[in-house]
Motif scaffolding. Sequence first.
Motif, PDB file in Angstrom:
ATOM      1  N   VAL A 272       1.112  -1.196  -0.067  1.00  0.00           N
ATOM      2  CA  VAL A 272      -0.083  -0.062  -0.040  1.00  0.00           C
ATOM      3  C   VAL A 272       0.791   1.150   0.185  1.00  0.00           C
ATOM      4  N   VAL A 273       0.667   2.222  -0.948  1.00  0.00           N
ATOM      5  CA  VAL A 273       1.613   3.355  -0.957  1.00  0.00           C
ATOM      6  C   VAL A 273       0.409   4.333  -1.346  1.00  0.00           C
ATOM      7  N   ASP A 274       1.064   5.551  -0.824  1.00  0.00           N
ATOM      8  CA  ASP A 274       0.195   6.900  -0.504  1.00  0.00           C
ATOM      9  C   ASP A 274       0.241   7.684  -2.010  1.00  0.00           C
ATOM     10  N   LEU A 275      -0.868   7.970  -2.549  1.00  0.00           N
ATOM     11  CA  LEU A 275      -0.782   8.943  -3.785  1.00  0.00           C
ATOM     12  C   LEU A 275      -1.299  10.260  -3.298  1.00  0.00           C
ATOM     13  N   PRO A 276      -0.269  11.262  -2.975  1.00  0.00           N
ATOM     14  CA  PRO A 276      -0.642  12.461  -2.365  1.00  0.00           C
ATOM     15  C   PRO A 276      -1.615  13.239  -3.331  1.00  0.00           C
ATOM     16  N   GLU A 277      -1.176  13.135  -4.613  1.00  0.00           N
ATOM     17  CA  GLU A 277      -2.009  14.065  -5.720  1.00  0.00           C
ATOM     18  C   GLU A 277      -3.236  13.363  -5.832  1.00  0.00           C
TER      19      GLU A 277
END
Length: 312
Positions: A272-277
Amino acid sequence: MWRSTARLLAATATLLAATACGQQSLMPKSGGRPYEVVVVDDYGGTVRKALQLPVEGLPQEEPQFDVSAISSDQYNLTAQTSRSIVVTAIDEKKERISIRYERDALAKPQLIIYLTAHSEKQLMDNAPQWGRQIRTLLNNHETAIATAHLHDNHNAEAEKRIKEMFGVSMLVPADMTASKRGDNFLWIAKNGIEGMRSICLYTIPRGHDFADMRDSVMKRNLPGETDNMYMQTRREGLKNEKTATAEGQPTVWRGLWEMENDAMGGPFVAHVVDLPEKESLLVAEAFVYAPETTKRNKLKLTEAALHTLKAR
């Protein structure tokens, strides 16, 4: 003991000299299957025990590595070209246990780990510490081999779709050609006689329970044969194996899935990775359905694709 050590060093020196005389391209290809390790001079079976601890997150118990134990007398040119080797030695001059390793020394790809202790007792007493280090080295070695294979054998069409849908890059095994697309959801799979290997990518909102979000996505996108059949996450044994320590690094979940109102089930791992945009989380997940067969290698070799995920 010293005669055995001398023979071991002499045999190794012979192959090293032969390799040095040729070009790098002439280095022999290593032999052995994924997660198979040759252990040389395993005092009291201590290394075997350390390497055969069970894999976490599988429905049936399987060892982390398949071990072939040999003596230094049997450490011939064939054994020395194995893909993963642990050479154990007792040296009374050593005060502490030492671990060193070489990559691609006698074959390619290859990892040779040298484990030396003052005594057999010291080796056994410190097994939890050095065992953890050696398992990490061997697991990283296998992941590196699998990802290198992916660079040469991958599904460019599926990777293009991943880029278009999620704005990230990831290598997909070439033999995974079946697919299904949903709303912020992509399933890619290979279905064969030994079961099914799958990769799913999907987005979930931040700040929610992972298992709840996963269940919602899977129920919506991968239903069973009837309306009351759908994939669910088994809460028992679900483990947050690794929490992201830096931007772009994944949080890793590992556990079991099962089909509600059906007998299907198996292991899964999710990065699981964060996608800030996009103000959301991206889940890249590998799962396996392989009834009545071992699942360790199927899951780990599929998980190797997740290690190639690049969100930037």
